[in-house]
Enzyme design. Sequence first.
Site, short mmCIF file in Angstrom:
data_model
loop_
_atom_site.label_atom_id
_atom_site.label_comp_id
_atom_site.label_asym_id
_atom_site.label_seq_id
_atom_site.Cartn_x
_atom_site.Cartn_y
_atom_site.Cartn_z
N ASP A 51 14.10 -5.42 -11.34
CA ASP A 51 14.24 -3.40 -11.19
C ASP A 51 14.49 -2.84 -10.41
O ASP A 51 14.99 -3.20 -9.10
CB ASP A 51 12.53 -3.33 -11.52
N LYS A 73 14.74 1.20 -14.88
CA LYS A 73 13.06 1.01 -15.30
C LYS A 73 12.13 2.42 -14.50
O LYS A 73 10.93 1.80 -14.16
CB LYS A 73 11.81 0.03 -15.62
N GLY A 104 8.69 -5.18 -8.80
CA GLY A 104 7.64 -5.14 -7.75
C GLY A 104 6.48 -5.04 -7.75
O GLY A 104 5.73 -5.11 -9.08
N THR A 134 0.21 -6.33 -5.06
CA THR A 134 0.78 -5.75 -5.77
C THR A 134 0.07 -4.24 -4.45
O THR A 134 -0.30 -4.42 -2.99
CB THR A 134 -0.64 -5.27 -6.53
N ALA A 135 1.16 -3.40 -5.35
CA ALA A 135 1.03 -2.14 -4.28
C ALA A 135 -0.33 -2.19 -3.48
O ALA A 135 -0.48 -1.41 -2.16
CB ALA A 135 1.98 -1.14 -4.86
N MET A 186 1.58 5.23 -10.18
CA MET A 186 2.13 6.23 -10.98
C MET A 186 1.96 7.37 -10.95
O MET A 186 1.26 8.39 -12.23
CB MET A 186 2.92 5.18 -12.50
N GLY A 215 5.31 2.57 0.56
CA GLY A 215 3.95 1.61 1.33
C GLY A 215 4.57 0.66 1.93
O GLY A 215 5.40 0.00 1.22
C1 LIG Z 1 5.80 0.22 -12.88
S1 LIG Z 1 4.12 0.07 -11.65
C2 LIG Z 1 4.65 -1.31 -10.78
C3 LIG Z 1 3.85 -1.91 -9.86
C4 LIG Z 1 3.57 -3.12 -9.63
N1 LIG Z 1 3.90 -3.96 -10.53
C5 LIG Z 1 2.78 -3.44 -8.31
O1 LIG Z 1 2.18 -4.29 -9.26
O2 LIG Z 1 2.47 -3.30 -7.32
C6 LIG Z 1 4.98 1.42 -10.29
C7 LIG Z 1 4.01 2.38 -9.49
O3 LIG Z 1 3.61 1.57 -8.51
C8 LIG Z 1 3.19 1.91 -6.64
N2 LIG Z 1 4.56 1.10 -6.00
C9 LIG Z 1 4.72 0.31 -6.18
N3 LIG Z 1 5.48 -0.19 -4.38
C10 LIG Z 1 4.73 0.92 -4.31
C11 LIG Z 1 5.34 0.77 -2.93
N4 LIG Z 1 5.80 -0.06 -2.20
N5 LIG Z 1 4.55 2.31 -2.30
C12 LIG Z 1 3.76 3.27 -2.67
N6 LIG Z 1 3.55 2.53 -4.43
C13 LIG Z 1 4.04 2.55 -4.29
C14 LIG Z 1 3.96 3.10 -7.11
O4 LIG Z 1 2.84 4.18 -7.99
C15 LIG Z 1 4.90 3.18 -8.58
O5 LIG Z 1 5.28 4.40 -9.39
#
Ligand SMILES: C[S@@+](CC[C@H](N)C(=O)[O-])C[C@H]1O[C@@H](n2cnc3c(N)ncnc32)[C@H](O)[C@@H]1O
Length: 280
Positions: A51, A73, A104, A134-135, A186, A215
């Site tokens: 992705d 995506k 991610g 996870t983020a 998101m 982050g």
């Molecule tokens: C579709 S979700 C996927 C989440 C992912 N599966 C996880 O466990 O982190 C995508 C959202 O995760 C958050 N996100 C993912 N990586 C990030 C990062 N490095 N910094 C800030 N937000 C992040 C944001 O809110 C982004 O819009």
Amino acid sequence: MNAFVDLKAVIAAARNACGTVYLVGAGPGDPELLTLRAARLLAQADVVVHDHLVGPDVLAMIGPHARRIYVGKERSRHTVQQEDINGMLARLAREYACVVRLKGGDPFVFGRGGEELQALADHGVPFEVVPGITAGCGVAAYAGIPLTHRDYAQSCLFVAGHLKDGSCDLDWPALARRRQTVVIYMGLAGLPNICDQLVAHGLPPNWPAAVVERGTLLDQRVVAATLATLPEAVESAGLQSPCLTIVGEVVGLRDRLAWFEPRTGVAATAETRPLVAAGA
Ligand SMILES: C[S@@+](CC[C@H](N)C(=O)[O-])C[C@H]1O[C@@H](n2cnc3c(N)ncnc32)[C@H](O)[C@@H]1O
């Protein structure tokens, strides 16, 4: 012993031969946050389907001979439709022994990992899951915000700031509680509405809240403010996706606990990651 090979049986077995799809979490960005299993699978993979949230430093860990397929995506800009990705994974498993589906963060946290595995199960394709950081956990850690703390938050909620159809229909009374932390994935586009709703449902306008952009990466940016001031502060800083919103008194601890020293303008590579904590 029968010296004749049953050709029909060999062909049928070959047709049914199927590789394994590994649903792998890549963590929030810093490649050093990959699990050992994820790193090993990336090195061994025959094909990697990834992705947009997976950055170049993690992709650099893919073995040189692996085929790479980008399926995108981003919000409202889906390069490949989810149904097509599901079908693609099943087809690739007929072609390759080791198929890595790289996502991610953690694949089971707002990552549609469950949907992809359901489709693989429908096709009878074997799969394994490799969890990632996870983020919510990784980004909070690098922002110096402990998600729980005995003095401030005894629970933590992870919520998605928008639904499949783009709307935002959250359980506001449950979110607007003291002694808990709310982590919103998101949530950038709907930030003004989110802050308004939390205040309308009982949290004070001066309740601490922060948005973290990219982050764990070397160009990470954090805007910490209050529910009343956060949307404007985020807009004037020009924060862009991916952003994570964290709401709760634990955000105030960042003043003393922020340790990660981003280097804005420096490409995020493992070699250039900071070795010295802020203030050291
Ligand atoms: C579709 S979700 C996927 C989440 C992912 N599966 C996880 O466990 O982190 C995508 C959202 O995760 C958050 N996100 C993912 N990586 C990030 C990062 N490095 N910094 C800030 N937000 C992040 C944001 O809110 C982004 O819009």
